[in-house]
Design a protein around this motif. Sequence first.
Motif, PDB file in Angstrom:
ATOM      1  N   PRO B  82     -12.985  42.055  29.258  1.00 36.47           N
ATOM      2  CA  PRO B  82     -13.396  40.930  30.104  1.00 36.47           C
ATOM      3  C   PRO B  82     -14.786  40.394  29.759  1.00 36.47           C
ATOM      4  N   VAL B  83     -15.733  41.294  29.542  1.00 29.50           N
ATOM      5  CA  VAL B  83     -17.108  40.846  29.413  1.00 29.50           C
ATOM      6  C   VAL B  83     -17.308  39.994  28.163  1.00 29.50           C
ATOM      7  N   THR B  87     -15.398  35.064  30.825  1.00 27.83           N
ATOM      8  CA  THR B  87     -14.777  34.717  32.100  1.00 27.83           C
ATOM      9  C   THR B  87     -15.468  35.482  33.210  1.00 27.83           C
ATOM     10  N   ALA B  88     -15.390  34.960  34.410  1.00 29.78           N
ATOM     11  CA  ALA B  88     -15.819  35.726  35.579  1.00 29.78           C
ATOM     12  C   ALA B  88     -14.735  35.548  36.619  1.00 29.78           C
ATOM     13  N   MET B  89     -14.451  36.618  37.319  1.00 28.78           N
ATOM     14  CA  MET B  89     -13.350  36.566  38.267  1.00 28.78           C
ATOM     15  C   MET B  89     -13.856  36.769  39.682  1.00 28.78           C
ATOM     16  N   PHE B 108     -25.722  42.722  39.836  1.00 32.89           N
ATOM     17  CA  PHE B 108     -25.024  43.825  39.176  1.00 32.89           C
ATOM     18  C   PHE B 108     -24.808  43.594  37.679  1.00 32.89           C
ATOM     19  N   SER B 109     -24.343  42.405  37.322  1.00 33.21           N
ATOM     20  CA  SER B 109     -24.028  42.168  35.909  1.00 33.21           C
ATOM     21  C   SER B 109     -25.292  42.211  35.051  1.00 33.21           C
ATOM     22  N   LYS B 111     -27.887  44.095  35.749  1.00 34.32           N
ATOM     23  CA  LYS B 111     -28.238  45.508  35.654  1.00 34.32           C
ATOM     24  C   LYS B 111     -27.423  46.178  34.546  1.00 34.32           C
ATOM     25  N   ALA B 112     -26.145  45.840  34.485  1.00 29.80           N
ATOM     26  CA  ALA B 112     -25.292  46.417  33.441  1.00 29.80           C
ATOM     27  C   ALA B 112     -25.782  46.019  32.053  1.00 29.80           C
ATOM     28  N   ARG B 156     -22.161  36.149  42.633  1.00 22.69           N
ATOM     29  CA  ARG B 156     -22.080  37.293  41.727  1.00 22.69           C
ATOM     30  C   ARG B 156     -21.308  36.917  40.466  1.00 22.69           C
ATOM     31  N   ALA B 157     -20.282  36.050  40.607  1.00 23.71           N
ATOM     32  CA  ALA B 157     -19.520  35.630  39.436  1.00 23.71           C
ATOM     33  C   ALA B 157     -20.311  34.619  38.606  1.00 23.71           C
ATOM     34  N   THR B 160     -23.217  35.354  35.875  1.00 21.59           N
ATOM     35  CA  THR B 160     -22.857  35.735  34.505  1.00 21.59           C
ATOM     36  C   THR B 160     -22.748  34.504  33.607  1.00 21.59           C
TER      37      THR B 160
END
Lengths: 284, 337
Positions: B82-83, B87-89, B108-109, B111-112, B156-157, B160
Motif C-alpha cells: 500500500p505505502v 493511495t490512502a484509505m 502516525f504515517s 512517525k512511521a 490522517r489519510a 500522506t
Amino acid sequence: MIGGGARSRDPREKRPWTFYALATLMGVFLLFLYGPMFVIYLLSFQGPNGGVTFPMVGVSTVWFEDILKPGQMANIPVAFGRSILLAAIVSTITVLVSVAAGLGFRRRFRGSGILFYLAVASLVMPSLLVGFGIGLGFQLFGWKADLFSSALAAQLTWTLPFGLFAMFAVFNRFNRAYEEAATDLGANAWQRLRWVTLPILLPGILGVAMGAFTLSYDEYARTTLVAGNRNTLPLEIYALISSSTSPTLFAIGTLTTTVSFLVIGATLAFVFRLQRRRALARHG
Amino acid sequence: MDSNGFRPEHRFDVELVAVTKRYGGTVAVDGVSLRIPRATYCCLLGPSGCGKTSTLRMIAGHEVISEGDVLIHDVNVTDLPPVQRGTAMMFQSYALFPHLNCLDNVAFSLKARGVPKPERHRRARDYLARVHLQDYAERLPGQLSGGQQQRVALARALITEPRILLLDEPLSALDPFLRGQVREELKRLQRELGITFIHVTHSQDEAMALADLMVIMEAGRIRQAGPPREIFERPADAFVARFIGGHNILRDGAGTIAVRADRCRLGIPEAGPHIRGRVAAVEYQGSSVRVALAVDGGPPLSVVMPDDRFFAGPVQPGEEAALTWSTRDAHALPDPA
C-alpha cells in the motif's frame, strides 16, 4: 466495552418468580464460596489463648507475628519470595508465548487444528500425573528436579494453554482494520505490532499475565512432585497443615490472600484506567 | 520521471485491467476493467456483495489481486505494498487508533517514516486545522462524535499526500443530516486537492450527488460506468434501471423499455402507450408525490409528479388508474437473455 444492548430495568416492570428463586440460589452459592474464607480471615485474629475453632478468645495479631518469628515458621517468608519469583517467571513466559501463538493462530495453517487440540489437551490431563511424568523424565535423564526447571515446566503445562485460550478471546474482539490502517499509513510489520496491535491488546495481555501469575502462585498438584528441595508457598503451607495446628495457618492464609488481592486489584485498576482513557466505545 | 518513478504526464489516475479476485472457489470480482481519468470523483455503487469493496481493497493493496493488473498514474502497482502505491484509505469504521490522541493518529504515517516529533506534530496540527479540529488535538477518538472521528480519519489519510484517496462507505456511520453536509465537504475537498477519490457506497443518492464517474457493479462485474446523468437517462439494462431507481421497467411492442417515473403520468389512456392498474399507495414527499401502482402480473410501478399536479386531481389507494407515457421518453433496454 460498555454493552450496547444493556438497559436498566423499569421500576414498574414485574420480575418473575424465577428471578427470586435464582437470586436465592446465587446467594447460597456466594455464601458457600466466600463463607469458609471469611471464617479463616476471622479466626486468624484469634486471641493468644484461642484455638483453631470458634469461639474467639479475644482478638490479637499474635499469629501474624508468629509467622515472622524464627522457628517453625521460618520458611514461610522465604517460600513466599520464591513463589512470587516463580509466578513472575511463569507469567512472563506465558505472555510471550501465548501472544505470539495468538498472533500465529489468527491465520489457518497446515496442522493448526491438531496443534490447537494438542495444546488444549494438557488442560485436561490429570495434574498430579503431569507433575509425576515430568519428575520421572527428569530422573530418566539424570537431571535434578528444581523449582526453576522441572516445577517451572510443570506449571507452564497449565498456564500456557490457559494463556492461549485467553489470547484467542482477546484477538477475537480485535478489529483487524486497525492493522490495515497502520499498513496503509506506511508502518512496517514491526512498527505495526509495537505501535498499534500490542497497545490496543494491552488490557487483554495484562489479564493473561495476571491469570498466569495467580495460577502459578497457588499451584500445588503439578508442583508438588517436581519442586526439588525448595518449597513454594503452597507446598510449605501444606506441609505445615499436616504437622501443626494453630491459628498461624489462618494468619498465613489471610496474608497471602491479601497479597493476591493487592496484585489483582492493582492490575485491574491499571486496566480500568487504560480503558477509561481510551473509552473504546466507538460512539463517543 | 519524478523521484518515485511516477510519470508526471499520465493519462489515467487509475486503470484496472481485467482484475479478478477469488476467495477459494468463489469469484468476488470477475475481470473488471475500468479507466479513471485524472482528478475524478469516482463512485463504486452496487448492492452488498457485488464486489465493490473488494475492488477498492485491491486498489489499496489490502487484498491480493488474483488476476489482472492495477495501474496508478500509468505505473503497474499490482505487486506493490500500500505505502508504495500512493493511495490512502479511509476505512468504513474509520479505524482510528483508540489508544492515540487525534494528533498522534494524524501524525502516525510521519512517525512511521521517521519524521522527528516536533516536525510531525506541527504538520499534523496543520491537517487537523484543515478539518477544523485543531482544538481536539489532545482528545482520544472515543471522546469524539462520529462526524469528528470521520474528519480525523480524513486528516490522517490526507497527510500522506496521496495520489488517490480511497473511501470505504465513508458516510454510512453518520446520521442523515450530517451525511449531506459531509458529502458536500468531500466533493469540495476533491476539487481543491485535484486528486482522484474512489468512494464505495450502496446509496444511489450519494453516488449521484458526488460522482463524476459512477460505476455500477453487480455480481463481481461492472454493469455500467459513466457520468450519473448518462446512467440515469440511459441505463444500460434493467438491473441498472432498477438499482438506481426512479424508473419503471415496462414492455412495449418492441421489447423492454425503461421510463423515468417522473415522466410517467396518471390519466385516461388515449391513443398513446399505457398500462392499467390499481393505486397501491400514495406517498407525499413535499415537493412531489409518488403514487405506487399495482399491476396484474407485473412488478409494481410508480409515478412521481409535482405536488400541485397531484392535488389538482388526487387519487386514493384502491382506485383504478392507468399509467401513461410518451414514446419519446421510452428508453429501450436489451432483453434479458
